[in-house]
Design a protein around this motif. Structure first.
Motif, PDB file in Angstrom:
ATOM      1  N   TYR A  32      -5.711  14.861  35.860  1.00 59.48           N
ATOM      2  CA  TYR A  32      -6.033  13.363  35.828  1.00 59.48           C
ATOM      3  C   TYR A  32      -6.277  12.954  37.333  1.00 59.48           C
ATOM      4  O   TYR A  32      -7.049  12.231  37.808  1.00 59.48           O
ATOM      5  N   GLU A  33      -5.120  13.494  37.903  1.00 61.45           N
ATOM      6  CA  GLU A  33      -4.838  13.176  39.501  1.00 61.45           C
ATOM      7  C   GLU A  33      -6.176  13.793  40.289  1.00 61.45           C
ATOM      8  O   GLU A  33      -6.508  13.210  41.317  1.00 61.45           O
ATOM      9  N   ASN A  34      -6.690  14.838  39.805  1.00 58.26           N
ATOM     10  CA  ASN A  34      -8.046  15.658  40.399  1.00 58.26           C
ATOM     11  C   ASN A  34      -8.985  15.047  39.853  1.00 58.26           C
ATOM     12  O   ASN A  34     -10.271  15.618  40.530  1.00 58.26           O
ATOM     13  N   GLY A  35      -9.147  13.959  38.944  1.00 60.50           N
ATOM     14  CA  GLY A  35     -10.493  13.643  38.342  1.00 60.50           C
ATOM     15  C   GLY A  35     -11.188  14.726  37.458  1.00 60.50           C
ATOM     16  O   GLY A  35     -12.377  14.639  37.375  1.00 60.50           O
ATOM     17  N   GLU A  36     -10.344  15.666  36.887  1.00 58.49           N
ATOM     18  CA  GLU A  36     -11.126  16.725  36.299  1.00 58.49           C
ATOM     19  C   GLU A  36     -10.746  16.624  34.711  1.00 58.49           C
ATOM     20  O   GLU A  36     -11.124  17.455  34.247  1.00 58.49           O
ATOM     21  N   ALA A  37     -10.095  15.551  34.351  1.00 61.96           N
ATOM     22  CA  ALA A  37      -9.704  15.190  32.814  1.00 61.96           C
ATOM     23  C   ALA A  37     -10.993  14.879  32.137  1.00 61.96           C
ATOM     24  O   ALA A  37     -10.748  13.781  31.516  1.00 61.96           O
ATOM     25  N   THR A  38     -11.936  15.516  31.930  1.00 63.75           N
ATOM     26  CA  THR A  38     -13.044  15.073  31.293  1.00 63.75           C
ATOM     27  C   THR A  38     -12.838  15.356  29.792  1.00 63.75           C
ATOM     28  O   THR A  38     -11.901  16.078  29.221  1.00 63.75           O
ATOM     29  N   ASP A  39     -13.803  14.659  28.828  1.00 68.20           N
ATOM     30  CA  ASP A  39     -13.710  15.026  27.663  1.00 68.20           C
ATOM     31  C   ASP A  39     -13.799  16.432  27.136  1.00 68.20           C
ATOM     32  O   ASP A  39     -13.174  16.696  26.335  1.00 68.20           O
ATOM     33  N   ASP A  40     -14.798  17.109  27.569  1.00 72.66           N
ATOM     34  CA  ASP A  40     -14.983  18.365  27.612  1.00 72.66           C
ATOM     35  C   ASP A  40     -13.735  19.322  28.010  1.00 72.66           C
ATOM     36  O   ASP A  40     -13.431  20.362  27.201  1.00 72.66           O
ATOM     37  N   TRP A  41     -13.124  18.861  29.153  1.00 71.33           N
ATOM     38  CA  TRP A  41     -11.744  19.709  29.256  1.00 71.33           C
ATOM     39  C   TRP A  41     -10.763  19.507  28.447  1.00 71.33           C
ATOM     40  O   TRP A  41     -10.165  20.310  28.034  1.00 71.33           O
ATOM     41  N   LEU A  42     -10.599  18.083  28.098  1.00 69.93           N
ATOM     42  CA  LEU A  42      -9.651  17.847  27.033  1.00 69.93           C
ATOM     43  C   LEU A  42      -9.569  18.697  25.914  1.00 69.93           C
ATOM     44  O   LEU A  42      -8.537  19.205  25.305  1.00 69.93           O
ATOM     45  N   ARG A  43     -10.709  18.761  25.185  1.00 70.79           N
ATOM     46  CA  ARG A  43     -10.864  19.555  23.856  1.00 70.79           C
ATOM     47  C   ARG A  43     -10.889  21.060  24.052  1.00 70.79           C
ATOM     48  O   ARG A  43     -10.549  21.764  23.483  1.00 70.79           O
ATOM     49  N   GLU A  44     -11.308  21.447  25.313  1.00 71.14           N
ATOM     50  CA  GLU A  44     -11.391  23.111  25.492  1.00 71.14           C
ATOM     51  C   GLU A  44     -10.119  23.636  25.912  1.00 71.14           C
ATOM     52  O   GLU A  44      -9.795  24.715  25.391  1.00 71.14           O
ATOM     53  N   PHE A  45      -9.438  23.019  26.666  1.00 70.93           N
ATOM     54  CA  PHE A  45      -8.354  23.813  27.414  1.00 70.93           C
ATOM     55  C   PHE A  45      -6.940  23.376  27.027  1.00 70.93           C
ATOM     56  O   PHE A  45      -5.891  24.146  26.995  1.00 70.93           O
ATOM     57  N   LEU A  46      -6.874  22.008  26.552  1.00 66.17           N
ATOM     58  CA  LEU A  46      -5.547  21.471  26.020  1.00 66.17           C
ATOM     59  C   LEU A  46      -5.199  22.186  24.794  1.00 66.17           C
ATOM     60  O   LEU A  46      -6.004  22.511  23.803  1.00 66.17           O
ATOM     61  N   PRO A  47      -3.913  22.492  24.417  1.00 67.21           N
ATOM     62  CA  PRO A  47      -3.386  22.949  23.199  1.00 67.21           C
ATOM     63  C   PRO A  47      -3.826  22.152  22.092  1.00 67.21           C
ATOM     64  O   PRO A  47      -3.618  20.956  22.171  1.00 67.21           O
ATOM     65  N   GLU A  48      -4.292  22.527  21.020  1.00 70.75           N
ATOM     66  CA  GLU A  48      -4.907  21.705  20.044  1.00 70.75           C
ATOM     67  C   GLU A  48      -3.693  20.667  19.454  1.00 70.75           C
ATOM     68  O   GLU A  48      -4.101  19.579  19.392  1.00 70.75           O
ATOM     69  N   SER A  49      -2.317  21.238  19.432  1.00 69.89           N
ATOM     70  CA  SER A  49      -1.222  20.531  18.883  1.00 69.89           C
ATOM     71  C   SER A  49      -1.213  19.074  20.118  1.00 69.89           C
ATOM     72  O   SER A  49      -1.044  17.908  19.609  1.00 69.89           O
ATOM     73  N   CYS A  50      -1.488  19.346  21.319  1.00 72.12           N
ATOM     74  CA  CYS A  50      -1.257  18.496  22.308  1.00 72.12           C
ATOM     75  C   CYS A  50      -2.467  17.336  22.249  1.00 72.12           C
ATOM     76  O   CYS A  50      -2.337  16.116  22.355  1.00 72.12           O
ATOM     77  N   PHE A  51      -3.532  18.027  22.067  1.00 77.03           N
ATOM     78  CA  PHE A  51      -4.774  16.998  21.942  1.00 77.03           C
ATOM     79  C   PHE A  51      -4.706  16.165  20.854  1.00 77.03           C
ATOM     80  O   PHE A  51      -5.166  14.898  20.992  1.00 77.03           O
ATOM     81  N   LEU A  52      -4.661  16.597  19.708  1.00 80.38           N
ATOM     82  CA  LEU A  52      -4.468  15.823  18.449  1.00 80.38           C
ATOM     83  C   LEU A  52      -3.370  14.921  18.451  1.00 80.38           C
ATOM     84  O   LEU A  52      -3.455  13.641  18.141  1.00 80.38           O
ATOM     85  N   GLN A  53      -2.318  15.186  19.143  1.00 78.55           N
ATOM     86  CA  GLN A  53      -1.077  14.253  19.224  1.00 78.55           C
ATOM     87  C   GLN A  53      -1.360  13.129  20.051  1.00 78.55           C
ATOM     88  O   GLN A  53      -1.121  12.149  20.029  1.00 78.55           O
ATOM     89  N   GLU A  54      -2.244  13.239  21.200  1.00 78.28           N
ATOM     90  CA  GLU A  54      -2.146  12.287  22.341  1.00 78.28           C
ATOM     91  C   GLU A  54      -3.708  11.663  21.972  1.00 78.28           C
ATOM     92  O   GLU A  54      -3.788  10.476  22.761  1.00 78.28           O
ATOM     93  N   PHE A  55      -4.715  12.240  21.572  1.00 79.88           N
ATOM     94  CA  PHE A  55      -5.949  11.673  21.677  1.00 79.88           C
ATOM     95  C   PHE A  55      -6.825  11.552  20.312  1.00 79.88           C
ATOM     96  O   PHE A  55      -7.801  11.138  20.397  1.00 79.88           O
TER      97      PHE A  55
END
Length: 285
Positions: A32-55
């Motif tokens: 987020y601080e580097n402006g790189e937290a795009t929707d595609d990155w969130l889905r591809e690189f975040l652990p599924e548990s973290c993505f589903l919990q937070e988004f």
């Protein structure tokens, strides 16, 4: 005070704030601080548990049913990374967040500060004392359940004349705990002292706040990922509770068929004792 987009973040003691242990959240903040937290990155690189919990869009369902109007002044205690905050801001509410994790507070500010103006305080949500009145106070974190009656009484005094307070609790004796669910943030499956509140305790709260017109609800499958909302006047029917497995529940076991167990519990009239969550709404007279 730190400004992130349109969000104002207040942290009295950065070193004294809760240190985030989960690598996924620290990585998310850097993106987020580097402006790189795009929707595609969130889905591809975040652990599924973290993505589903937070988004997951389900996170906002716990407030969508309240019929909030634009301009509603809301205090959210235990806002985490801003999943519910996002829904409140999209509804036009004026939101103040309180979260003990600086990392999660900054994620919330980056996530929602681009489009919305709101305030965040990095403090313990269970001891935070509001300095003004609110139309709605949301209580998500209640570790010290033995003090919850005193805490809710104190918060109720910070409501506007027609203000409401919504407090959500996990059930200490939830069916899914017997079925092999591991509580979030804990390694062990069965703990010496399970977190949450028992049905007998929630009923005492209802009696205690009788003057505030309390209404008890049963979010399903729980208050964090609600897809249905039940009450004593609208209880589930046999066969309705079949979406019990939340996909991000890592490391859980399945000791029995929860759908069949719920069916028998419903037939025996004991759903309120074994529901996974409680939601207590009061005020608004």
């Amino acid at each position: 005070m730190e400004q992130i987009g349109q969000a104002l973040l207040y942290c009295k003691d950065e070193e004294g704030s809760i240190q985030e242990q989960n690598d996924a959240y620290r990585t998310l903040l850097k993106k987020y601080e580097n402006g790189e937290a795009t929707d595609d990155w969130l889905r591809e690189f975040l652990p599924e548990s973290c993505f589903l919990q937070e988004f997951s869009e389900r996170r906002g369902n716990i407030v969508r049913w309240l019929g909030l109007k634009p301009g509603t002044k809301v205090l959210e205690l235990g806002s985490e990374c801003g999943a519910v905050t996002e829904t409140l801001l999209d509804m036009g509410c004026r939101v103040t967040c309180v979260e003990e994790s600086l990392v999660k507070s900054r994620i919330n500010a980056h996530r929602n500060g681009k489009a919305h103006s709101f305030s965040l305080y990095v403090e313990d949500a269970e001891s935070y004392v509001p300095g003004e009145q609110y139309d709605l106070i949301l209580v998500w974190k209640t570790r010290e359940t033995e003090k919850i009656q005193e805490r809710l009484k104190s918060l109720a005094q910070r409501l506007t004349p027609k203000g409401r307070l919504l407090a959500a609790f996990y059930n200490r004796y939830a069916l899914r705990k017997w079925g092999g669910y591991r509580q979030r943030y804990h390694e062990e499956m069965f703990r010496e002292k399970e977190e949450g509140i028992a049905y007998s305790e929630i009923k005492k709260l209802v009696s205690c706040f009788a003057a505030e017109a309390p209404q008890l609800y049963y979010p399903y499958p729980d208050h964090e990922h609600m897809i249905a909302l039940y009450s004593d006047d609208f209880l589930p029917k046999e066969g309705e509770l079949f979406k019990n497995a939340v996909p991000f529940q890592e490391g859980r076991l399945e000791f029995f068929n929860e759908t069949k167990a719920f069916d028998q519990i419903i037939l025996d009239g004991m759903f309120a004792q074994y529901t996974n969550s409680y939601a207590l709404l009061m005020g608004g007279k």
